[in-house]
Each structure stands twice: as structure tokens, then as C-alpha cells.
Design an enzyme around this catalytic site. Structure first.
Site, PDB file in Angstrom:
ATOM      1  N   ASP A  15      35.790  -6.333  39.311  1.00 49.37           N
ATOM      2  CA  ASP A  15      36.141  -7.520  38.740  1.00 49.37           C
ATOM      3  C   ASP A  15      36.010  -7.711  41.124  1.00 49.37           C
ATOM      4  OD1 ASP A  15      37.262 -10.387  38.735  1.00 49.37           O
ATOM      5  OD2 ASP A  15      37.486  -9.108  37.053  1.00 49.37           O
ATOM      6  N   SER A  55      30.184 -15.589  22.711  1.00 48.11           N
ATOM      7  CA  SER A  55      31.335 -16.758  22.507  1.00 48.11           C
ATOM      8  C   SER A  55      30.650 -17.752  21.149  1.00 48.11           C
ATOM      9  CB  SER A  55      30.955 -17.936  23.900  1.00 48.11           C
ATOM     10  OG  SER A  55      31.807 -19.209  23.441  1.00 48.11           O
ATOM     11  N   ALA A  56      31.728 -18.187  20.922  1.00 46.75           N
ATOM     12  CA  ALA A  56      31.464 -19.449  19.927  1.00 46.75           C
ATOM     13  C   ALA A  56      30.708 -20.569  19.590  1.00 46.75           C
ATOM     14  CB  ALA A  56      32.533 -20.289  18.729  1.00 46.75           C
ATOM     15  N   CYS A  57      30.719 -20.976  21.499  1.00 47.08           N
ATOM     16  CA  CYS A  57      29.785 -21.660  22.132  1.00 47.08           C
ATOM     17  C   CYS A  57      28.388 -21.372  21.798  1.00 47.08           C
ATOM     18  CB  CYS A  57      30.271 -21.895  23.496  1.00 47.08           C
ATOM     19  SG  CYS A  57      32.255 -22.090  24.105  1.00 47.08           S
ATOM     20  N   TYR A  82      26.833 -22.752  28.830  1.00 49.46           N
ATOM     21  CA  TYR A  82      27.374 -21.729  29.393  1.00 49.46           C
ATOM     22  C   TYR A  82      27.215 -20.905  27.690  1.00 49.46           C
ATOM     23  CZ  TYR A  82      31.468 -19.057  28.167  1.00 49.46           C
ATOM     24  OH  TYR A  82      32.636 -17.933  27.741  1.00 49.46           O
ATOM     25  N   ASN A 140      38.566 -18.729  21.124  1.00 52.24           N
ATOM     26  CA  ASN A 140      39.802 -19.546  21.263  1.00 52.24           C
ATOM     27  C   ASN A 140      40.744 -18.671  21.958  1.00 52.24           C
ATOM     28  OD1 ASN A 140      38.754 -21.985  22.337  1.00 52.24           O
ATOM     29  ND2 ASN A 140      38.406 -22.321  20.198  1.00 52.24           N
ATOM     30  N   ALA A 186      42.970 -25.476  25.935  1.00 47.52           N
ATOM     31  CA  ALA A 186      43.209 -26.123  25.490  1.00 47.52           C
ATOM     32  C   ALA A 186      44.681 -25.666  25.350  1.00 47.52           C
ATOM     33  CB  ALA A 186      42.465 -26.394  24.427  1.00 47.52           C
ATOM     34  N   GLN A 202      39.591 -33.943  16.903  1.00 43.10           N
ATOM     35  CA  GLN A 202      38.668 -32.078  16.875  1.00 43.10           C
ATOM     36  C   GLN A 202      39.701 -31.002  16.678  1.00 43.10           C
ATOM     37  OE1 GLN A 202      39.829 -34.303  19.232  1.00 43.10           O
ATOM     38  NE2 GLN A 202      39.999 -33.084  21.636  1.00 43.10           N
ATOM     39  N   THR A 203      38.684 -30.254  15.912  1.00 46.20           N
ATOM     40  CA  THR A 203      39.781 -28.973  15.477  1.00 46.20           C
ATOM     41  C   THR A 203      39.221 -28.203  16.020  1.00 46.20           C
ATOM     42  OG1 THR A 203      37.254 -29.358  13.563  1.00 46.20           O
ATOM     43  CG2 THR A 203      39.505 -30.534  12.574  1.00 46.20           C
TER      44      THR A 203
HETATM   45  P1  NAD Z   1      38.758 -15.033  32.764  1.00 46.30           P
HETATM   46  O1  NAD Z   1      38.060 -15.903  33.488  1.00 46.30           O
HETATM   47  O2  NAD Z   1      39.963 -14.606  32.482  1.00 46.30           O
HETATM   48  O3  NAD Z   1      38.012 -13.206  33.162  1.00 46.30           O
HETATM   49  C1  NAD Z   1      36.279 -13.301  33.330  1.00 46.30           C
HETATM   50  C2  NAD Z   1      36.626 -12.391  35.116  1.00 46.30           C
HETATM   51  O4  NAD Z   1      35.220 -11.901  34.908  1.00 46.30           O
HETATM   52  C3  NAD Z   1      37.682 -13.124  35.798  1.00 46.30           C
HETATM   53  O5  NAD Z   1      38.293 -12.033  36.524  1.00 46.30           O
HETATM   54  C4  NAD Z   1      36.581 -13.190  37.048  1.00 46.30           C
HETATM   55  O6  NAD Z   1      36.961 -12.868  37.869  1.00 46.30           O
HETATM   56  C5  NAD Z   1      35.182 -12.263  36.666  1.00 46.30           C
HETATM   57  N1  NAD Z   1      34.305 -12.472  37.449  1.00 46.30           N
HETATM   58  C6  NAD Z   1      33.714 -13.320  37.407  1.00 46.30           C
HETATM   59  N2  NAD Z   1      32.608 -13.207  38.349  1.00 46.30           N
HETATM   60  C7  NAD Z   1      32.565 -12.432  38.842  1.00 46.30           C
HETATM   61  C8  NAD Z   1      31.374 -11.571  39.349  1.00 46.30           C
HETATM   62  N3  NAD Z   1      30.450 -12.230  39.446  1.00 46.30           N
HETATM   63  N4  NAD Z   1      31.629 -10.007  39.803  1.00 46.30           N
HETATM   64  C9  NAD Z   1      32.732  -9.140  39.467  1.00 46.30           C
HETATM   65  N5  NAD Z   1      33.944 -10.102  38.109  1.00 46.30           N
HETATM   66  C10 NAD Z   1      33.245 -11.680  38.397  1.00 46.30           C
HETATM   67  O7  NAD Z   1      37.735 -15.338  31.199  1.00 46.30           O
HETATM   68  P2  NAD Z   1      38.234 -14.291  29.945  1.00 46.30           P
HETATM   69  O8  NAD Z   1      39.246 -15.705  29.154  1.00 46.30           O
HETATM   70  O9  NAD Z   1      39.404 -13.265  29.837  1.00 46.30           O
HETATM   71  O10 NAD Z   1      36.797 -14.442  29.092  1.00 46.30           O
HETATM   72  C11 NAD Z   1      36.302 -12.984  29.517  1.00 46.30           C
HETATM   73  C12 NAD Z   1      35.181 -13.450  28.556  1.00 46.30           C
HETATM   74  O11 NAD Z   1      35.043 -13.358  27.362  1.00 46.30           O
HETATM   75  C13 NAD Z   1      33.842 -13.987  29.588  1.00 46.30           C
HETATM   76  O12 NAD Z   1      32.742 -13.158  29.253  1.00 46.30           O
HETATM   77  C14 NAD Z   1      34.270 -15.850  28.184  1.00 46.30           C
HETATM   78  O13 NAD Z   1      32.788 -15.584  28.366  1.00 46.30           O
HETATM   79  C15 NAD Z   1      34.546 -14.957  26.793  1.00 46.30           C
HETATM   80  N6  NAD Z   1      35.102 -15.556  26.319  1.00 46.30           N
HETATM   81  C16 NAD Z   1      36.318 -15.774  26.399  1.00 46.30           C
HETATM   82  C17 NAD Z   1      36.805 -16.444  25.952  1.00 46.30           C
HETATM   83  C18 NAD Z   1      38.271 -17.301  25.843  1.00 46.30           C
HETATM   84  O14 NAD Z   1      39.482 -17.529  24.652  1.00 46.30           O
HETATM   85  N7  NAD Z   1      38.877 -16.697  26.422  1.00 46.30           N
HETATM   86  C19 NAD Z   1      35.827 -17.526  24.191  1.00 46.30           C
HETATM   87  C20 NAD Z   1      34.669 -16.776  24.325  1.00 46.30           C
HETATM   88  C21 NAD Z   1      34.237 -15.604  25.067  1.00 46.30           C
END
Ligand code: NAD
Length: 331
Positions: free
Chosen positions: A32, A117-119, A148, A177, A192, A217-218
Site C-alpha cells: 500500500d 463496484s456497484a458503480c 470510476y 457501499n 455517506a 436518493q436511495t
Molecule cells: P481505501 O481508499 O480505504 O483503500 C484503498 C487503498 O489503496 C488505500 O489504502 C490506498 O492507499 C491504496 N492505494 C491507492 N493507490 C495505490 C497505489 N498506487 N499503490 C499502492 N496502494 C494504493 O478504499 P476501500 O473503501 O478500502 O476500498 C477498497 C476497494 O474496494 C477499492 O478497490 C474500492 O474501489 C472498492 N470498493 C469499495 C467500496 C466501499 O464502499 N468502500 C465500494 C465499492 C468498491
């Protein structure tokens, strides 16, 4: 003992997943950009570095059996829906996925989990807040409402192409989410539930909080422990996905604010104002995951929000400044 790599293990979901993998007996390495701000990692080996960098990625995939790829340039609506970070989000996350997959499979990694993601779901199916459609087979014709989402869709396809062409095993989940303690709550990337808990915790009783959009929005929200359970079940099953990991308990954003107020024991008024909101309605469709993995959330939203609210309330009370994640710029 299987050796696993958690990319993004310094982030919210990754940090919780590492704890679970350690409890399940794995030898865990994390890669990370940063360490988790709120608790020490349970990982055996924590490598701080950039997965856009080929040399760093080559080093971290060495002697790894399975990869959980959660690293992404991401955040809540205030980060991904304003348009300001579109190029960085697409470039950074796509580069991470390209590097981790190619260098991982060259090094002999056998199995990859990818957090989609749901996105990715088309905006045209999410215009009615009371009737969104997010079944896994509704992803195409593709029309995500954010870059995204487009990057996630590209990367899903990339993982499945590697599965077909190189024989690596792949598992893909579409998270809806995810929330809970030890996630972003005031660094500009909060989502949110955390943002609302913070606003409620900071407000004096009788005061006012701001909510983006008309509040009608839901969405549905899934507590972190449930998400980690879903991920582990998917990884251990022969089912590849893509599959939703989310909750089917829908709530309006104003309703979420009222729930947080109720938990806090505060009466506040809501001022709805213009802001980035994303689609009008979204809800997880859990028919496929129930059928294939016998998984569904075990607790109602309120239970997870109570735990999350108490954690954010503590953060607010000790005024612990969140470490601002440096926005990864384009190289
Ligand atoms: P987060 O931002 O807390 O964790 C992502 C981590 O990736 C961070 O610690 C960041 O430092 C690391 N990172 C980013 N760029 C990097 C790089 N170049 N090299 C090394 N590390 C890097 O997000 P999260 O909420 O823990 O989400 C984790 C995954 O789940 C992501 O891929 C996100 O897109 C996906 N996701 C999350 C949600 C949610 O609700 N949290 C929903 C849909 C998808």
C-alpha cells in the site's frame, strides 16, 4: 501455509480483510502507499510503495499464492463524482490492475480477487429511487455514471481475459457501499455513512446538518464484517462472479441521517443542498450470491451504524486529524 498479498491493505476494507486472513491462518503481505491511520496492521509483512511502479509490484508479488486486489484511487461522492479526479482515478487504478495481474501471473500467482463496484451498473437502470436494477446480468449495455465505474468495468474484463488466456483463477465482487470503523471519515474521501455520522457527532442538539441532494436518493449500506465474510466465501468457492456483495436494505440519504440522529440521541434539522450525489437509486440484488454462496447480511443496517457512529464520535471527540491521503498524481 498459503501466502497471500493484500494490495490496498493499508486502506479501510483491506485492513479489516488482513485481520480476517490472519485469523484464518494465512501468511499475509500487504502492499500500500500508506499504513492504516487508525490501527496497526495484522500483516506479517507490510510493504509501503506504489503499485503503479513496476519494480515495487514485481517485488511484492514474489512468492505469493493468492492476491486480493483492493488498491484503487477512490473515495466517496465528493471525490469521484465531481469530475476533478477523473483522469487520476482512471489512470491510477487501471495501472495498478494492469501491473498486479501481469506481474502476478508471470511470478506464478494462482488466484486473484478483484474488488469491483456497484458503480459499474448503468445509470439508465438507476433513475427511479424506488426501483433500481442492479442484478449482475444488467451491467450491459454499459453506461456507468462515473469514470470510476468505467475503470472498474474495464478491470473486471481484464481479470476475466487473464482467466481465459492464462488460466489463472479469478474472483470478482461488486461491492455496494461498505461502511464501518477505521474508514475515511474526514479526509475528503469519506462516503455517506461516515460523513453523516461525523456531521451528526459534530452538531449541537437542535442544530442543523447539510446533506447533498434532495435527500430522497436511495442506497443500501453493508457493514464491513459482512463484506469480509462475503469476500472470503467467494474466494474459497469455485464461483468466479462477478457477484454483488451488498445489502438489500434500502434507505434514503435523509433517512440515513435520521437513523444516525436517533443513534446519537440528537434532534437536528436537515438542510438539503446541491452537491455530487451519483445515481437516484441503488440497491444490491443478492439473489445470485444467495444462490451460489448461501450468503446474505446477518445484521440490519442500524446495528452496523451504531458501531460506526460510536467510533466516529470518539474520533471527533479526540479530534484525531485524519492523515490526508496524498492524491496520487499522474506520473
Ligand atoms: P481505501 O481508499 O480505504 O483503500 C484503498 C487503498 O489503496 C488505500 O489504502 C490506498 O492507499 C491504496 N492505494 C491507492 N493507490 C495505490 C497505489 N498506487 N499503490 C499502492 N496502494 C494504493 O478504499 P476501500 O473503501 O478500502 O476500498 C477498497 C476497494 O474496494 C477499492 O478497490 C474500492 O474501489 C472498492 N470498493 C469499495 C467500496 C466501499 O464502499 N468502500 C465500494 C465499492 C468498491
Amino acid at each position: 501455509m498459503s501466502k497471500v498479498l493484500v494490495c490496498g491493505g493499508g486502506g479501510f476494507i483491506g485492513n479489516h480483510l488482513v485481520k480476517r486472513l490472519k485469523a484464518d491462518g494465512y501468511c499475509v503481505r500487504v502492499a500500500d502507499l500508506k499504513r492504516n491511520e487508525f490501527s496497526p496492521s495484522a500483516a506479517d509483512d507490510f510493504r509501503v510503495g506504489d503499485l503503479r511502479d513496476l519494480q515495487f509490484t514485481r517485488e511484492v508479488v514474489d512468492e505469493i499464492d493468492e492476491v486480493y486486489q483492493l488498491a484503487a484511487d477512490m473515495g466517496g461522492a465528493g471525490y469521484i463524482f465531481t469530475g476533478e479526479h477523473d483522469a487520476a482515478v482512471m489512470h491510477n487504478s487501471a495501472t495498478i490492475n494492469l501491473n498486479v495481474l501481469e506481474l502476478g501471473r508471470s511470478a506464478g500467482v494462482q488466484k486473484f480477487f478483484f474488488s469491483s463496484s456497484a458503480c459499474i451498473y448503468p445509470e439508465y437502470n438507476q433513475l427511479d429511487p424506488d426501483n433500481p436494477k442492479c442484478s449482475e446480468d444488467s451491467a450491459y449495455p454499459a453506461a456507468p455514471d462515473s469514470e470510476y465505474g468505467w475503470e472498474k468495468l474495464f478491470s473486471e474484463r481484464l481479470y476475466f481475459a487473464y482467466m481465459r488466456n492464462f488460466g489463472v483463477e479469478v474472483r470478482v465482487a461488486r461491492f455496494h457501499n461498505i461502511f464501518g470503523p477505521e474508514g475515511s471519515w474526514c479526509d475528503g474521501r469519506e462516503k455517506a455513512p461516515a460523513a453523516i455520522c461525523r456531521k451528526v457527532a459534530q452538531a449541537d442538539s437542535g442544530g442543523e446538518i447539510e446533506i447533498w441532494g434532495d435527500g430522497r436518493q436511495t442506497r443500501s449500506f453493508l457493514y464491513i464484517d459482512e463484506c469480509v465474510e462475503g469476500v472470503r466465501r467467494l474466494m474459497d468457492s469455485p464461483f468466479t462472479g462477478p457477484v454483488n456483495i451488498g445489502s438489500e436494505e434500502t434507505i434514503t440519504i435523509n433517512g440515513l441521517a435520521h437513523l444516525a440522529m436517533d443513534i446519537a440521541g440528537k434532534s437536528l434539522s436537515i438542510r438539503n443542498l446541491l452537491g455530487p450525489t451519483g445515481v437516484r437509486g441503488r440497491n444490491s440484488d443478492n439473489r445470485l450470491i444467495q444462490e451460489r454462496l448461501s450468503w446474505k447480511p446477518s445484521q440490519p443496517l442500524r446495528k452496523g451504524l451504531e458501531i460506526t457512529y460510536r467510533w466516529i464520535e470518539q474520533q471527533v471527540a479526540i479530534c484525531k486529524p485524519a492523515q490526508h491521503l496524498p492524491t496520487p498524481s499522474l506520473p
